[in-house]
Design an enzyme around this catalytic site. Structure first.
Site, PDB file in Angstrom:
ATOM      1  N   ASP A  23      43.819 -32.261  45.832  1.00  0.00           N
ATOM      2  CA  ASP A  23      44.617 -32.690  46.987  1.00  0.00           C
ATOM      3  C   ASP A  23      44.461 -34.187  47.251  1.00  0.00           C
ATOM      4  OD1 ASP A  23      46.316 -32.356  49.137  1.00  0.00           O
ATOM      5  OD2 ASP A  23      44.696 -31.821  50.521  1.00  0.00           O
ATOM      6  N   ASN A  71      54.021 -24.828  48.142  1.00  0.00           N
ATOM      7  CA  ASN A  71      54.481 -26.187  47.807  1.00  0.00           C
ATOM      8  C   ASN A  71      55.993 -26.245  47.526  1.00  0.00           C
ATOM      9  OD1 ASN A  71      51.364 -27.070  46.142  1.00  0.00           O
ATOM     10  ND2 ASN A  71      52.029 -27.608  48.196  1.00  0.00           N
TER      11      ASN A  71
HETATM   12  C1  IPE Z   1      46.735 -27.501  48.301  1.00  0.00           C
HETATM   13  O1  IPE Z   1      47.147 -28.723  48.799  1.00  0.00           O
HETATM   14  C2  IPE Z   1      47.556 -27.157  47.089  1.00  0.00           C
HETATM   15  C3  IPE Z   1      47.330 -27.987  45.918  1.00  0.00           C
HETATM   16  C4  IPE Z   1      46.460 -28.945  45.833  1.00  0.00           C
HETATM   17  C5  IPE Z   1      48.147 -27.681  44.790  1.00  0.00           C
HETATM   18  P1  IPE Z   1      48.237 -28.841  49.943  1.00  0.00           P
HETATM   19  O2  IPE Z   1      48.408 -30.283  50.222  1.00  0.00           O
HETATM   20  O3  IPE Z   1      49.453 -28.076  49.568  1.00  0.00           O
HETATM   21  O4  IPE Z   1      47.525 -28.082  51.146  1.00  0.00           O
HETATM   22  P2  IPE Z   1      47.724 -28.240  52.717  1.00  0.00           P
HETATM   23  O5  IPE Z   1      49.209 -28.224  52.971  1.00  0.00           O
HETATM   24  O6  IPE Z   1      47.121 -29.542  53.102  1.00  0.00           O
HETATM   25  O7  IPE Z   1      46.997 -27.083  53.302  1.00  0.00           O
HETATM   26  C1  IPE Z   2      48.219 -32.608  45.994  1.00  0.00           C
HETATM   27  O1  IPE Z   2      48.464 -33.791  46.662  1.00  0.00           O
HETATM   28  C2  IPE Z   2      49.307 -32.256  45.018  1.00  0.00           C
HETATM   29  C3  IPE Z   2      50.028 -31.027  45.359  1.00  0.00           C
HETATM   30  C4  IPE Z   2      49.866 -30.323  46.440  1.00  0.00           C
HETATM   31  C5  IPE Z   2      50.993 -30.554  44.389  1.00  0.00           C
HETATM   32  P1  IPE Z   2      49.380 -33.844  47.954  1.00  0.00           P
HETATM   33  O2  IPE Z   2      50.782 -34.117  47.530  1.00  0.00           O
HETATM   34  O3  IPE Z   2      49.202 -32.638  48.797  1.00  0.00           O
HETATM   35  O4  IPE Z   2      48.781 -35.116  48.687  1.00  0.00           O
HETATM   36  P2  IPE Z   2      48.598 -35.342  50.244  1.00  0.00           P
HETATM   37  O5  IPE Z   2      47.843 -34.172  50.787  1.00  0.00           O
HETATM   38  O6  IPE Z   2      49.984 -35.437  50.813  1.00  0.00           O
HETATM   39  O7  IPE Z   2      47.850 -36.620  50.349  1.00  0.00           O
HETATM   40 MG    MG Z   3      47.950 -32.198  50.347  1.00  0.00          MG
END
Ligand code: IPE
Ligand code: IPE
Ligand code: MG
Length: 249
Positions: A23, A71
């Site tokens: 993340d 996602n």
């Molecule tokens: C968790 O991250 C999923 C992945 C890293 C693929 P998210 O960014 O989707 O999680 P939330 O929305 O902060 O809970």
């Molecule tokens: C994780 O990074 C990647 C996926 C969830 C696919 P994020 O896109 O959630 O990054 P933040 O949480 O917005 O920084």
């Molecule tokens: Mg995230």
């Protein structure tokens, strides 16, 4: 902080099965005034590094959260970019995974993905099936609740057919009906980027996992951070509801 890499650390306890919630790509990009896609790209490159570091440290199963069932609610162009990066990752980095002896597998609702992505999964698994050093398990279109529902449906079908009765259902039977029953439950789960939540990752399997949250954003989470996490894991007293070894004396 010392950044010379050594994997010869007999003082460290290395988890056999490790989960990583990748993340923070968006925040990494925002800090640099770059588009979110640049963060996802940097994140994918860092996954290659994590694989190498974990393999060399002696992790046997590395499960990484790459795309959740939630996602899909992101803007269409971001989802498209993530799908493209997914395909590109295996095309670009498979030779390095091969060199490191890393077998690739997938966990999640793979059957619901478009055919081109299912093909990437199938081919990636077939091509790497003989590799022995570590398994990289990519959680893609993965949701812990969906996995549990899927297991419940499979078991319900066996009940309806009369093969088993509801009272025959055990925890072991549930575990056996998860997506990859032969992969051990994660000993340790690392979440970069500071969020103290599980976000639907390995819900059934994490019952007794140790957790570690790091403030470092995923694309910057390198060897030093991984080593720090393993240092913390080494000090954990895993009691599984019992007593620690010291108190049993
Ligand atoms: C968790 O991250 C999923 C992945 C890293 C693929 P998210 O960014 O989707 O999680 P939330 O929305 O902060 O809970
Ligand atoms: C994780 O990074 C990647 C996926 C969830 C696919 P994020 O896109 O959630 O990054 P933040 O949480 O917005 O920084
Ligand atoms: Mg995230």
């Amino acid at each position: 902080m010392a950044s010379r890499k050594t994997y010869d650390r007999p003082d460290l306890k290395i988890p056999v099965s490790l989960g990583v919630i990748m993340d923070g790509n968006g925040r990494w990009a925002k800090k640099r005034l770059l588009p979110r896609s640049a963060g996802h790209r940097a994140g994918a490159e860092n996954l290659k590094e994590l694989c190498r570091n974990c393999g060399r440290y002696g992790v046997k199963y590395l499960t990484v959260y790459a795309f959740s069932t939630e996602n899909w609610t992101r803007p269409e162009d971001e989802v498209d970019q993530l799908m493209k990066l997914f395909v590109e990752f295996f095309r670009k980095y498979d030779p390095e995974l091969e060199e490191e002896g890393i077998r690739v597998r997938f966990t999640g609702d793979i059957d619901s993905l478009p055919e081109n992505l299912r093909k990437v999964c199938r081919e990636g698994e077939e091509r790497s099936a003989h590799r022995q050093k570590m398994q990289l398990i990519v959680a893609f279109n993965y949701g812990g609740r969906r996995e549990i529902v899927n297991a419940a449906r499979r078991i319900a079908e066996r009940c309806i057919s009369g093969e088993i009765a509801p009272e025959d259902i055990t925890e072991q039977m549930m575990s056996d009906n998860m997506y990859l029953p032969d992969v051990p439950d994660p000993d340790f789960i690392i979440r970069p980027s500071g969020e103290m939540r599980i976000s639907n990752f390995l819900l059934w399997e994490c019952a007794y996992s140790e957790f570690w949250v790091s403030e470092t954003l995923w694309p910057d989470f390198g060897y030093d951070e991984l080593t720090q996490a393993f240092e913390a894991y080494t000090k954990r007293d895993r009691r599984f509801g019992g007593l620690s070894a010291e108190d049993k004396k």
